[in-house]
Scaffold this active site. Sequence first.
Site, PDB file in Angstrom:
ATOM      1  N   CYS A  15       0.837  -1.212   0.000  1.00 56.10           N
ATOM      2  CA  CYS A  15       0.000   0.000   0.000  1.00 56.10           C
ATOM      3  C   CYS A  15       0.867   1.256   0.000  1.00 56.10           C
ATOM      4  O   CYS A  15       0.470   2.289  -0.537  1.00 56.10           O
ATOM      5  CB  CYS A  15      -0.951   0.000   1.188  1.00 56.10           C
ATOM      6  SG  CYS A  15      -0.147  -0.175   2.791  1.00 56.10           S
TER       7      CYS A  15
ATOM      8  N   HIS B  54      -1.304   1.545   7.450  1.00 56.01           N
ATOM      9  CA  HIS B  54      -1.855   1.385   6.104  1.00 56.01           C
ATOM     10  C   HIS B  54      -1.842   2.736   5.401  1.00 56.01           C
ATOM     11  O   HIS B  54      -2.113   3.777   6.001  1.00 56.01           O
ATOM     12  CB  HIS B  54      -3.284   0.847   6.168  1.00 56.01           C
ATOM     13  CG  HIS B  54      -3.907   0.629   4.831  1.00 56.01           C
ATOM     14  ND1 HIS B  54      -3.410  -0.255   3.902  1.00 56.01           N
ATOM     15  CD2 HIS B  54      -5.002   1.209   4.253  1.00 56.01           C
ATOM     16  CE1 HIS B  54      -4.165  -0.232   2.811  1.00 56.01           C
ATOM     17  NE2 HIS B  54      -5.135   0.652   3.004  1.00 56.01           N
TER      18      HIS B  54
END
Length: 899
Positions: A326, A848
């Site tokens: 990510c 994230h």
Amino acid sequence: MAEVSMGSSGSSSTDLSPEEERVFIKEIAIAAESNSKEGDTFYLIAQRWWHEWIEYVNQDQPCNTNDGSSLSEHCDSAGSTTLKKPSMIDNSDLIYDSALEDPSSAGEIIDTLQEGRDYVLLPQEVWNQLHSWYGGGPTLARRVISSGLSQTELAVEVYPLRLQLLLMPKNDQSAIRISKKETIRELHRRACEIFDLNSDHVRIWDYYGQQKYSLMNDLDKTLDDANLQMDQDILVEVLDMNGAASNAHIQPLHENGLVDEDSTSVLIDPSKSSLTVAGGFSSNRNAFRSGGVEGSQSFDSTYTTGVTTRGSTAGLTGLLNLGNTCFMNSAIQCLVHTPEFASYFQDDYHQEINWQNPLGMVGELALAFGDLLRKLWAPGRTPIAPRPFKAKLARFAPQFSGYNQHDSQELLAFLLDGLHEDLNRVKHKPYINSRDADGRPDEEVADEFWANHIARNDSIIVDVCQGQYKSTLVCPICNKVSVTFDPFMYLSLPLQFNTTRAITVTVFSCDKTALPSTITVNISKQGRCRDLMQALTNACSLKQSEELKLAEIRNNLIHRLFEDPLIPLSTIKDDDHLAAYKLSKSSENSALLKLVLRRRDQKAGERENPVQLKPYGTPLLSLASRENALTKGKIQCIVENLLSPFRKEESIMSEKGKKAKKSSSSEVIASKLSLQLDENNKTVKLPDNEAEAIKLPPSAAVTIYLDWTPELSGMYDITCLEGLPEVLKYGPATKKARSEPLSLYACLEAFLREEPLVPDEMWFCPQCNERRQASKKLDLWRLPEVLVIHLKRFSYSRSMKHKLETFVNFPIHDLDLTKYVANKNLSQPQLYELYALTNHYGGMGSGHYTAYIKLLEENRWYNFDDSHISHINEDDVKSGAAYVLFYRRKSDDAGGNTK
């Protein structure tokens, strides 16, 4: 101290002066560096130890620094003071703690090390010589391999491939380390050896995404050519007697390692698919990645996992998460949606690729990025698996290989720099010697510096993203002013500033009865050592006849004394341990006496061997006069005074009853003190005759070792010496986010504020002809079309990273930088519009990344969360997760509203 072993020179390190060590190692290094070849062995050595050794052997050398210097040039680096010889080599900073206890994991170094910051690579001959002199370890050997497209460049394979072997049908697993230059044949052999299998009945698969990606049957191909990456899965498949594979299935895993019970893998009738019955891919194998479809137009869209919408708005294609990627996906989407880059890479950019640039990636990074950008802007919304791009990234930037989480800003910096070098229009860079300003007008000097920069660096990246600083340095001694104008690719703005810094110090008193006390003072973050000393002086009520000695304690020894009042406090890390000693004011005839406690290493056995004695607790300091002869009796008296605050009450009462047998309690204590003197890194016992004068070494400090015994433990309680508090102990109170919003303008002002240079970046003043800790002031001079702003959320200490959750209030429209630009000849306001940003949620290891991006044609914001894309309101763009901001210069025809 035990004698060191003999080196190949026939001399031990104790026989050589620092200068002789320096010359000897330099000669070995020059010979080794000139004869390096594939297959040679290099060794990692901790940067911290190497730096101490360099300072030690160069203490009598004149200043001479070399940026990007070779190993032999390092041996000519500068030193300035008399320094103690380094102790044994300590590479423990480079390996995981478990590797110290588990021999099977020996050599397993930390994944995030960087050469020059964490370690230095030494040729085998240099390592052997240093190790024979100093001992220590652990030994971390690495092999030299050929690299680059032509395979003519040499590189040390610091991180061999780490592969996860999965045995089917037994579901056994094993991780191995293997060079990427080894062949598939060797990988096959080692897999059979690990699982004790008959090699004739085993085949291995590239098991990317928990699916059989390709059969590895070209046994002579290298793992590098097979494009295997760090931490990749390899399926070891056992065939039955008929040569058929088992039907057992290993379930796919989530990014967090949990079984995916709602996997997006496509179930297809074998007769209709491009899969063979055995599970291998046919010629259409590139259509599948991680359970999704890459958008191959030759494949029936009814088998995709996403919804393909032909004719829909371009630019809304997601990127599949390949496993903790990510960080990469968010940075790529922001670059891809930069209008200037989207236009450039969809046009014929190949003619600008610099195929010969030694600083570039032979055009491969630009081609991989351009190919990915075109796929992301193609019609449809089928998510793309960026595996080819990641493979190129891993090839040219091994720090991003594997499937660990990384910093998206660090990746972004690499991409911008790499793309620039691949697309640099300058094929032969001229050598240009930039002149200092020397009183010339800023406009003239700035244009000259920029022209010199463009003469060597001219690319789409420079056109779009590069600006120019004005950098002003002022010598604190002679006030010499130096002005230069340097390019920048992005701004890294601090989130902690304009406040004081809490520093905790343990204070030791010269009073025979006072125990150490912990004092926390608040100092300006831009302060220097003198500011800390003044605050401590006030806090501990220092008398006129006393002075403070401030020291950093590391590994139960005094690592350094802060004797230079101009040392910036930025050199003191939050996880350092500081001690301040209240002493009588010293004179020229005073010697500083360091008392170092030692005890037998519990793990080394019980034999009476001085090698097993290790420093323990916290050193204590006192002063000794050189005018009168220093005897064993006087040293014993000094040591008794230093220990007296830690005397147990019951021990004092017990000694009173023994005065009939001993003339005083001091004699009782003295008889139990095992003291030794440090002479040139050798321990020497004190003379038996307490009145015999002891010749002190010429250095300003004298080290006395006290071997701690169980008997002394019965007399003294020194538990308070066993662990000093950290400078700043991170806890819930210090991790809380600011309650009030922080302005982006305030961050910029803090970034541009004048501050002293850190010691590692000291400036060579041409007027003083010395390296000085100059003050540095930055100003913006020339702003780029696209301004990238990095919010420094991650703070780094020696042992850990911390994240700041501070909410920054940044403008979406009309970021006005006009007043921050020092060039006053600009005719237009410097206004910018936000069009993209990356976000980071969660902690350092389990966080994230996402991207918020504005499609300018639609004037709408979207959330790019890997393969998932959704519309968001502009009001939701601002959050405490914002990490890297992308602004575009505002023009009269710029889309969007203004505020």
